[in-house]
Design a protein around this motif. Structure first.
Motif, PDB file in Angstrom:
ATOM      1  N   VAL A  93      45.281  37.352  36.369  1.00 51.75           N
ATOM      2  CA  VAL A  93      46.298  38.045  37.177  1.00 51.75           C
ATOM      3  C   VAL A  93      45.819  39.425  37.623  1.00 51.75           C
ATOM      4  CG1 VAL A  93      48.637  38.991  37.149  1.00 51.75           C
ATOM      5  CG2 VAL A  93      48.212  36.710  36.219  1.00 51.75           C
ATOM      6  N   PRO A  94      45.279  40.263  36.741  1.00 57.54           N
ATOM      7  CA  PRO A  94      44.769  41.556  37.220  1.00 57.54           C
ATOM      8  C   PRO A  94      43.622  41.393  38.221  1.00 57.54           C
ATOM      9  CG  PRO A  94      45.050  41.640  34.861  1.00 57.54           C
ATOM     10  CD  PRO A  94      45.251  40.211  35.277  1.00 57.54           C
ATOM     11  N   LEU A  95      42.783  40.381  38.036  1.00 55.97           N
ATOM     12  CA  LEU A  95      41.697  40.146  38.987  1.00 55.97           C
ATOM     13  C   LEU A  95      42.245  39.743  40.359  1.00 55.97           C
ATOM     14  CD1 LEU A  95      38.953  38.349  36.869  1.00 55.97           C
ATOM     15  CD2 LEU A  95      38.969  40.702  37.727  1.00 55.97           C
ATOM     16  N   MET A  96      43.327  38.977  40.362  1.00 56.25           N
ATOM     17  CA  MET A  96      43.943  38.597  41.635  1.00 56.25           C
ATOM     18  C   MET A  96      44.520  39.827  42.335  1.00 56.25           C
ATOM     19  SD  MET A  96      45.679  34.944  40.622  1.00 56.25           S
ATOM     20  CE  MET A  96      46.731  34.937  42.053  1.00 56.25           C
ATOM     21  N   PHE A  97      45.176  40.717  41.586  1.00 54.80           N
ATOM     22  CA  PHE A  97      45.702  41.939  42.180  1.00 54.80           C
ATOM     23  C   PHE A  97      44.572  42.832  42.692  1.00 54.80           C
ATOM     24  CE2 PHE A  97      49.669  41.203  39.638  1.00 54.80           C
ATOM     25  CZ  PHE A  97      50.510  41.092  40.730  1.00 54.80           C
ATOM     26  N   LEU A  98      43.478  42.895  41.948  1.00 56.11           N
ATOM     27  CA  LEU A  98      42.336  43.693  42.368  1.00 56.11           C
ATOM     28  C   LEU A  98      41.731  43.142  43.665  1.00 56.11           C
ATOM     29  CD1 LEU A  98      40.414  46.030  41.722  1.00 56.11           C
ATOM     30  CD2 LEU A  98      39.023  44.404  40.434  1.00 56.11           C
ATOM     31  N   ALA A  99      41.593  41.832  43.742  1.00 50.75           N
ATOM     32  CA  ALA A  99      41.063  41.202  44.955  1.00 50.75           C
ATOM     33  C   ALA A  99      41.995  41.449  46.145  1.00 50.75           C
ATOM     34  CB  ALA A  99      40.861  39.707  44.736  1.00 50.75           C
ATOM     35  N   TYR A 100      43.291  41.328  45.930  1.00 49.47           N
ATOM     36  CA  TYR A 100      44.270  41.575  46.997  1.00 49.47           C
ATOM     37  C   TYR A 100      44.173  43.014  47.488  1.00 49.47           C
ATOM     38  CZ  TYR A 100      48.790  42.203  49.277  1.00 49.47           C
ATOM     39  OH  TYR A 100      49.767  42.512  50.169  1.00 49.47           O
ATOM     40  N   TYR A 101      44.098  43.956  46.568  1.00 54.89           N
ATOM     41  CA  TYR A 101      43.992  45.373  46.929  1.00 54.89           C
ATOM     42  C   TYR A 101      42.702  45.637  47.704  1.00 54.89           C
ATOM     43  CZ  TYR A 101      43.530  50.412  46.443  1.00 54.89           C
ATOM     44  OH  TYR A 101      43.356  51.742  46.691  1.00 54.89           O
ATOM     45  N   ALA A 102      41.588  45.043  47.253  1.00 51.51           N
ATOM     46  CA  ALA A 102      40.303  45.232  47.936  1.00 51.51           C
ATOM     47  C   ALA A 102      40.352  44.669  49.352  1.00 51.51           C
ATOM     48  CB  ALA A 102      39.184  44.574  47.144  1.00 51.51           C
ATOM     49  N   LEU A 103      40.979  43.530  49.546  1.00 52.11           N
ATOM     50  CA  LEU A 103      41.094  42.947  50.879  1.00 52.11           C
ATOM     51  C   LEU A 103      41.957  43.818  51.789  1.00 52.11           C
ATOM     52  CD1 LEU A 103      41.423  39.138  50.103  1.00 52.11           C
ATOM     53  CD2 LEU A 103      39.532  40.311  51.227  1.00 52.11           C
ATOM     54  N   ARG A 104      43.043  44.369  51.261  1.00 58.84           N
ATOM     55  CA  ARG A 104      43.899  45.251  52.071  1.00 58.84           C
ATOM     56  C   ARG A 104      43.152  46.508  52.486  1.00 58.84           C
ATOM     57  NH1 ARG A 104      49.533  46.649  49.844  1.00 58.84           N
ATOM     58  NH2 ARG A 104      49.313  47.999  51.639  1.00 58.84           N
TER      59      ARG A 104
END
Length: 93
Positions: free
Chosen positions: A14-25
């Protein structure tokens, strides 16, 4: 798999998914900003080239101004002698 294994995987995933989402934004924002700056610079270059062509087209030299929204925006000047460069400035007086 037991619930402890699922909890461990979820605890990392879950934290990795949030990190990936933030990086893409962030990447999307940076690309949009660069694209906007590039398009604005290109538009200004094209507009300036058009204005220089308009100043060069002045017959027998002279000065002309172009108004945008009631304010002088461009000033064109062409020297009366042949071979002189036409001058265009955005800060018309």
């Amino acid at each position: 798999m037991t619930w402890l294994e699922w909890m461990g995987a979820g605890g990392i995933l879950v934290p990795l998914m949030f990190l990936a989402y933030y990086a893409l934004r962030c990447t999307k924002s940076a690309v949009e900003m660069c694209l906007k700056a590039y398009l604005q610079a290109r538009t200004e270059r094209e507009q300036r080239a058009t204005m220089i062509a308009m100043a060069a087209a002045l017959p027998e030299g002279g000065t002309a101004a172009r108004f945008e929204e009631g304010q002088p925006a461009w000033l064109f000047y062409k020297h009366s002698e042949q071979g002189q460069v036409a001058i265009v400035t955005r800060e018309a007086a």
